[in-house]
Design a protein around this motif. Structure first.
Motif, PDB file in Angstrom:
ATOM      1  N   LEU A 154      -2.791  -6.475  -8.533  1.00  0.00           N
ATOM      2  CA  LEU A 154      -1.460  -4.361  -9.461  1.00  0.00           C
ATOM      3  C   LEU A 154      -2.251  -4.039 -10.193  1.00  0.00           C
ATOM      4  CD1 LEU A 154       1.510  -4.504  -6.872  1.00  0.00           C
ATOM      5  CD2 LEU A 154      -0.535  -3.317  -6.579  1.00  0.00           C
ATOM      6  N   LYS A 155      -1.619  -5.197 -11.490  1.00  0.00           N
ATOM      7  CA  LYS A 155      -2.387  -4.407 -12.907  1.00  0.00           C
ATOM      8  C   LYS A 155      -3.663  -4.625 -13.468  1.00  0.00           C
ATOM      9  CE  LYS A 155       1.356  -6.978 -14.968  1.00  0.00           C
ATOM     10  NZ  LYS A 155       1.530  -8.173 -16.093  1.00  0.00           N
TER      11      LYS A 155
ATOM     12  N   ASP B  66      -9.140  -8.146  -1.843  1.00  0.00           N
ATOM     13  CA  ASP B  66      -7.710  -8.648  -2.472  1.00  0.00           C
ATOM     14  C   ASP B  66      -6.860  -8.702  -1.240  1.00  0.00           C
ATOM     15  OD1 ASP B  66      -8.192  -8.222  -4.269  1.00  0.00           O
ATOM     16  OD2 ASP B  66      -8.774  -5.706  -4.339  1.00  0.00           O
TER      17      ASP B  66
ATOM     18  N   LEU C 209      -5.452  -1.546  -0.013  1.00  0.00           N
ATOM     19  CA  LEU C 209      -5.530  -2.729  -0.546  1.00  0.00           C
ATOM     20  C   LEU C 209      -7.382  -3.097  -0.011  1.00  0.00           C
ATOM     21  CD1 LEU C 209      -2.398  -5.236  -0.322  1.00  0.00           C
ATOM     22  CD2 LEU C 209      -3.744  -3.904  -2.999  1.00  0.00           C
ATOM     23  N   GLU C 210      -7.894  -3.706  -0.850  1.00  0.00           N
ATOM     24  CA  GLU C 210      -9.483  -4.314  -0.032  1.00  0.00           C
ATOM     25  C   GLU C 210      -9.981  -5.208  -0.153  1.00  0.00           C
ATOM     26  OE1 GLU C 210     -12.968  -2.473  -1.702  1.00  0.00           O
ATOM     27  OE2 GLU C 210     -11.239  -0.725  -2.542  1.00  0.00           O
TER      28      GLU C 210
ATOM     29  N   GLU D 141       0.724  -1.463  -0.197  1.00  0.00           N
ATOM     30  CA  GLU D 141       0.001  -0.246   0.302  1.00  0.00           C
ATOM     31  C   GLU D 141       0.909   0.733   0.207  1.00  0.00           C
ATOM     32  OE1 GLU D 141      -3.901  -1.505   2.305  1.00  0.00           O
ATOM     33  OE2 GLU D 141      -2.652  -0.676   3.181  1.00  0.00           O
TER      34      GLU D 141
ATOM     35  N   ILE E 228      -1.499   2.780  -2.374  1.00  0.00           N
ATOM     36  CA  ILE E 228      -3.190   2.898  -3.284  1.00  0.00           C
ATOM     37  C   ILE E 228      -3.414   1.771  -1.433  1.00  0.00           C
ATOM     38  CG2 ILE E 228      -2.692   1.620  -4.798  1.00  0.00           C
ATOM     39  CD1 ILE E 228      -2.068  -0.808  -4.212  1.00  0.00           C
TER      40      ILE E 228
ATOM     41  N   ARG F 270      -6.717  -5.095 -11.234  1.00  0.00           N
ATOM     42  CA  ARG F 270      -7.400  -4.032  -9.905  1.00  0.00           C
ATOM     43  C   ARG F 270      -7.137  -2.719  -9.498  1.00  0.00           C
ATOM     44  NH1 ARG F 270     -11.324  -6.356  -7.974  1.00  0.00           N
ATOM     45  NH2 ARG F 270     -10.905  -5.639  -5.694  1.00  0.00           N
ATOM     46  N   TYR F 271      -5.574  -2.014  -9.632  1.00  0.00           N
ATOM     47  CA  TYR F 271      -5.333  -1.027  -9.129  1.00  0.00           C
ATOM     48  C   TYR F 271      -4.298  -0.567  -9.946  1.00  0.00           C
ATOM     49  CZ  TYR F 271      -6.509  -3.416  -5.070  1.00  0.00           C
ATOM     50  OH  TYR F 271      -7.589  -3.520  -3.759  1.00  0.00           O
ATOM     51  N   ASP F 272      -4.374  -0.451 -11.426  1.00  0.00           N
ATOM     52  CA  ASP F 272      -3.881   0.211 -12.744  1.00  0.00           C
ATOM     53  C   ASP F 272      -2.341   0.363 -12.558  1.00  0.00           C
ATOM     54  OD1 ASP F 272      -4.541   1.008 -15.563  1.00  0.00           O
ATOM     55  OD2 ASP F 272      -4.675   3.076 -14.541  1.00  0.00           O
ATOM     56  N   VAL F 273      -1.544  -0.221 -12.471  1.00  0.00           N
ATOM     57  CA  VAL F 273      -0.405  -0.313 -11.399  1.00  0.00           C
ATOM     58  C   VAL F 273       0.131  -0.952 -12.536  1.00  0.00           C
ATOM     59  CG1 VAL F 273       1.366  -1.119  -9.998  1.00  0.00           C
ATOM     60  CG2 VAL F 273      -0.962  -0.823  -8.910  1.00  0.00           C
TER      61      VAL F 273
END
Length: 79
Positions: free
Chosen positions: A71-72, A57, A53-54, A46, A51, A74-77
Motif C-alpha cells: 500500500l505504501k 498484488d 489492486l492489480e 479496496e 483503490i 505501489r498505491y501511495d497510501v
C-alpha cells in the motif's frame, strides 16, 4: 489513521480478534485466511482505501507486512 483502517479491513475480512499479532499474520496460517478469505480481504482493502489492486498484488498479498509495504509503495497510501 490508515494503518488502523488496514487492520480493520483484515479484522472484518478474516474475523480476527483485536489482539492479533500483525507482524506475523500470513496467508494460510490463520483458519480464515484461505482462498475465500483472501478475496474478502482484497475487497475490504479496496473499499477501505478506495483503490483497485492489480492482479499481481492480489496474488502477492501474502502477509500483513506485505500489505503494508504494498500500500505504501505501489498505491501511495500513508501508513
Amino acid at each position: 489513521m490508515s494503518e488502523t483502517r488496514l487492520q480493520q479491513a483484515f479484522q472484518t475480512a478474516l474475523e480476527l480478534p483485536a489482539d492479533t499479532e500483525w507482524s506475523s499474520l500470513a496467508y494460510a496460517q490463520h483458519e480464515h485466511w484461505d482462498s475465500l478469505g483472501h478475496m474478502a480481504l482484497v475487497a475490504e482493502i479496496e473499499e477501505a482505501f478506495e483503490i483497485m489492486l492489480e492482479t499481481d498484488d492480489v496474488i502477492g498479498l501474502s502477509s500483513y507486512p506485505v500489505a503494508v509495504e504494498m500500500l505504501k509503495t505501489r498505491y501511495d497510501v500513508a501508513l
